[in-house]
Write an enzyme that holds these catalytic residues in place. Structure first.
Site, short mmCIF file in Angstrom:
data_model
loop_
_atom_site.label_atom_id
_atom_site.label_comp_id
_atom_site.label_asym_id
_atom_site.label_seq_id
_atom_site.Cartn_x
_atom_site.Cartn_y
_atom_site.Cartn_z
N GLU A 44 0.81 -1.21 0.00
CA GLU A 44 0.00 0.00 0.00
C GLU A 44 0.85 1.27 0.00
OE1 GLU A 44 -2.71 -1.16 3.07
OE2 GLU A 44 -3.97 -2.17 1.61
N TYR A 90 -13.07 16.99 19.24
CA TYR A 90 -11.65 16.69 19.15
C TYR A 90 -11.18 16.18 17.79
CZ TYR A 90 -12.33 17.47 24.02
OH TYR A 90 -12.69 18.03 25.21
#
Length: 175
Positions: A44, A90
């Protein structure tokens, strides 16, 4: 996992375990993907390279198959450029929008093409039926980004039932 250092990309090899990494578990490539040294790079690698090419502030990338992010990637989402609800502030503060990358077999040109097409649409990513890909200024920053994404996915998964979400909203409005 990968990071940039002195103009080179250091990336783990396929099948390495993050919990037991040594320097021998890393391949060294050029930013174009040419293998220079070490073991065979992760299949990947093109996902990592796409982030480095398109996001100049990214100096490290982590891709995992974490549980809640992968679960969340299996659901249908209205807006694939931003699939994570804002139950807490967050995630937005730390990363931003989390995009869904359509399914492509791991390591396939299809997956790489989908990622390249959508890399500029979001700030962090979840590969459909696969797992998250996040960047950071360094490995620790990328790790904290991944941790925040996984926690947000866990919260979203737990609250995905609209009845539960309405109960939560009712509590918030009464405070």
């Amino acid at each position: 996992m990968s990071f940039l250092h002195e103009g080179k990309v250091y990336i783990t090899g396929s099948g390495t375990c993050f919990g037991r990494l040594t320097k021998e578990d890393f391949a060294v490539t050029t930013p174009d993907g040419e293998h220079l040294a070490g073991i065979k790079p992760s299949k990947e690698l093109p996902l990592h390279l796409a982030l480095y090419r398109n996001k100049p502030d990214v100096r490290a990338v982590i891709h995992t198959h974490s549980f809640y992010s992968t679960l969340w990637s299996c659901l249908r989402h209205e807006n694939e450029r931003d699939i994570m609800p804002e139950f807490t502030p967050y995630l937005r503060m730390r990363i931003g929008a989390i995009g869904l990358i359509p399914y492509g077999k791991p390591g396939s040109q299809t997956l790489f093409r989908y990622f390249e097409e959508r890399v500029l649409d979001s700030d962090g990513y979840i590969l459909q039926n696969h797992g998250p890909v996040v960047g950071g200024q360094d490995l620790l920053d990328a790790f904290y980004n991944l941790e925040e994404l996984e926690e947000s996915a866990r919260i979203a998964w737990e609250l995905r039932n609209e009845k539960n979400a309405n109960r939560i909203r009712d509590v918030e409005q009464s405070q």
